[in-house]
Design a protein around this motif. Sequence first.
Motif, PDB file in Angstrom:
ATOM      1  N   ASP A  41      35.025  37.052 -44.309  1.00 42.08           N
ATOM      2  CA  ASP A  41      35.857  35.895 -44.629  1.00 42.08           C
ATOM      3  C   ASP A  41      36.015  35.739 -46.145  1.00 42.08           C
ATOM      4  O   ASP A  41      35.031  35.754 -46.894  1.00 42.08           O
ATOM      5  CB  ASP A  41      35.228  34.626 -44.048  1.00 42.08           C
ATOM      6  CG  ASP A  41      36.117  33.414 -44.230  1.00 42.08           C
ATOM      7  OD1 ASP A  41      37.342  33.548 -44.115  1.00 42.08           O
ATOM      8  OD2 ASP A  41      35.568  32.333 -44.532  1.00 42.08           O
ATOM      9  N   GLY A  42      37.258  35.615 -46.592  1.00 43.20           N
ATOM     10  CA  GLY A  42      37.534  35.446 -48.012  1.00 43.20           C
ATOM     11  C   GLY A  42      37.667  36.742 -48.778  1.00 43.20           C
ATOM     12  O   GLY A  42      37.960  36.732 -49.980  1.00 43.20           O
TER      13      GLY A  42
ATOM     14  N   LEU B 217      35.752  45.790 -35.769  1.00 39.96           N
ATOM     15  CA  LEU B 217      36.187  46.235 -37.099  1.00 39.96           C
ATOM     16  C   LEU B 217      37.702  46.134 -37.247  1.00 39.96           C
ATOM     17  O   LEU B 217      38.206  45.827 -38.335  1.00 39.96           O
ATOM     18  CB  LEU B 217      35.745  47.674 -37.344  1.00 39.96           C
ATOM     19  CG  LEU B 217      34.466  47.893 -38.136  1.00 39.96           C
ATOM     20  CD1 LEU B 217      34.240  49.376 -38.375  1.00 39.96           C
ATOM     21  CD2 LEU B 217      34.497  47.151 -39.476  1.00 39.96           C
ATOM     22  N   LEU B 218      38.432  46.401 -36.185  1.00 40.72           N
ATOM     23  CA  LEU B 218      39.883  46.245 -36.256  1.00 40.72           C
ATOM     24  C   LEU B 218      40.249  44.781 -36.476  1.00 40.72           C
ATOM     25  O   LEU B 218      41.193  44.470 -37.223  1.00 40.72           O
ATOM     26  CB  LEU B 218      40.525  46.767 -34.969  1.00 40.72           C
ATOM     27  CG  LEU B 218      40.578  48.289 -34.854  1.00 40.72           C
ATOM     28  CD1 LEU B 218      40.911  48.708 -33.425  1.00 40.72           C
ATOM     29  CD2 LEU B 218      41.600  48.874 -35.826  1.00 40.72           C
ATOM     30  N   ALA B 219      39.499  43.862 -35.870  1.00 39.14           N
ATOM     31  CA  ALA B 219      39.727  42.440 -36.121  1.00 39.14           C
ATOM     32  C   ALA B 219      39.464  42.112 -37.588  1.00 39.14           C
ATOM     33  O   ALA B 219      40.207  41.341 -38.212  1.00 39.14           O
ATOM     34  CB  ALA B 219      38.831  41.603 -35.212  1.00 39.14           C
TER      35      ALA B 219
ATOM     36  N   GLU C 209      31.871  37.570 -34.143  1.00 39.79           N
ATOM     37  CA  GLU C 209      31.922  36.384 -34.997  1.00 39.79           C
ATOM     38  C   GLU C 209      31.178  36.618 -36.300  1.00 39.79           C
ATOM     39  O   GLU C 209      31.611  36.167 -37.370  1.00 39.79           O
ATOM     40  CB  GLU C 209      31.347  35.178 -34.250  1.00 39.79           C
ATOM     41  CG  GLU C 209      32.180  34.759 -33.053  1.00 39.79           C
ATOM     42  CD  GLU C 209      33.635  34.513 -33.423  1.00 39.79           C
ATOM     43  OE1 GLU C 209      33.877  33.856 -34.452  1.00 39.79           O
ATOM     44  OE2 GLU C 209      34.522  34.973 -32.688  1.00 39.79           O
ATOM     45  N   ALA C 210      30.040  37.323 -36.234  1.00 34.59           N
ATOM     46  CA  ALA C 210      29.289  37.619 -37.456  1.00 34.59           C
ATOM     47  C   ALA C 210      30.080  38.533 -38.384  1.00 34.59           C
ATOM     48  O   ALA C 210      30.064  38.357 -39.613  1.00 34.59           O
ATOM     49  CB  ALA C 210      27.947  38.263 -37.097  1.00 34.59           C
TER      50      ALA C 210
ATOM     51  N   ASP D 277      25.905  42.359 -37.870  1.00 35.11           N
ATOM     52  CA  ASP D 277      25.775  43.312 -36.780  1.00 35.11           C
ATOM     53  C   ASP D 277      27.184  43.654 -36.307  1.00 35.11           C
ATOM     54  O   ASP D 277      27.956  42.772 -35.919  1.00 35.11           O
ATOM     55  CB  ASP D 277      24.969  42.680 -35.641  1.00 35.11           C
ATOM     56  CG  ASP D 277      24.708  43.641 -34.491  1.00 35.11           C
ATOM     57  OD1 ASP D 277      25.443  44.636 -34.343  1.00 35.11           O
ATOM     58  OD2 ASP D 277      23.766  43.386 -33.714  1.00 35.11           O
ATOM     59  N   LEU D 278      27.526  44.927 -36.328  1.00 34.51           N
ATOM     60  CA  LEU D 278      28.879  45.341 -35.983  1.00 34.51           C
ATOM     61  C   LEU D 278      29.258  44.966 -34.551  1.00 34.51           C
ATOM     62  O   LEU D 278      30.447  44.852 -34.228  1.00 34.51           O
ATOM     63  CB  LEU D 278      29.008  46.858 -36.180  1.00 34.51           C
ATOM     64  CG  LEU D 278      30.413  47.448 -36.178  1.00 34.51           C
ATOM     65  CD1 LEU D 278      31.265  46.802 -37.252  1.00 34.51           C
ATOM     66  CD2 LEU D 278      30.352  48.959 -36.375  1.00 34.51           C
TER      67      LEU D 278
END
Length: 314
Positions: free
Chosen positions: A53-54, A92-94, A46-47, A41-42
């Motif tokens: 990740d990776g 999204l920037l994160a 954390e999701a 979910d945008l």
Amino acid sequence: MRVLLAGASGVLGRKIVRELTAAGHEVAGLGRGAENTLRADLLDREAVLRAVDGHGFDGVVHAATALQGKSLMRHQDMEPTNLLRTEGTANLLAAARETGARRFVAESMVFGYGYGDHGDAKLTEADARFGPRDANPWLERHVGAMRTKEELAFGADGIEAVSLRFGLFYGAGATDTTVLPMLRRRALPVVPDKGRALAWVDVDDAARAVLLALTVSGAAGQAYNIADDAPLGFGSHVRAVAQAFGAPAPLTVPLWLLKPAPLAHTIMSSNLRLANDKARRELGWAPTHAGCATGLQALADHLALAEAAGPLAA
């Protein structure tokens, strides 16, 4: 390039995927739906970070809205999209930073210049303020979300941001799935244009602009109006759809009759035209059709030929 695309399952998103993959780029869709490569979910930071990740990406595209299937009659219909433009952009920037992406392309739209009557001159990126504050609390929420989306993107350290300010969408996957069915049900009244006009863009041309925004080096840090050359009133646009497809002409009603549908009332009473000279000059982008009347007729002819040829031709 490896590109992370939020909004891959939408009308614009599907066309962006087609444009990017045809140009040899790799696309990973990010969203809640099963059709996405990465599921999150945008609005859940954390999701989103767990999902990417990776992974490594060169660019990120934020084309996620919650407008598909919405009637856009009430101001509340814009609220989910407003959140995607504010909280979703920050998340999204994160993700862009976590995955090493440098280029960030943000989808925006004509009403970021503010709803209402802007006169008959075409607005340019340089001479018109984007995201002006509005005294109407609902309109400020809509315009403010578009303003925030650009501010977040342009203010992000280490990110080369590009904002595309699209005209209203028409074309394959948009007109034939929304406006045309409503016309055939006689469920889409319009008001007299009275000289008002809006900026429009074929959604295929919009997707092509995203490809250019990702790959043209000089575009970083810039906003571009993406619209065709011939602004057209909302009522005239709907009548052009009816004419091109042989659908019943829309019922014309006085503007005051739409007051119980305040968002539709605001859109249909706006006069907002965009100049596309900067996109032509710096991105090498140009609309396929000068105006939507020509584009709509081309779409109707194409769909008629496809239907006549049958499934084997398709």
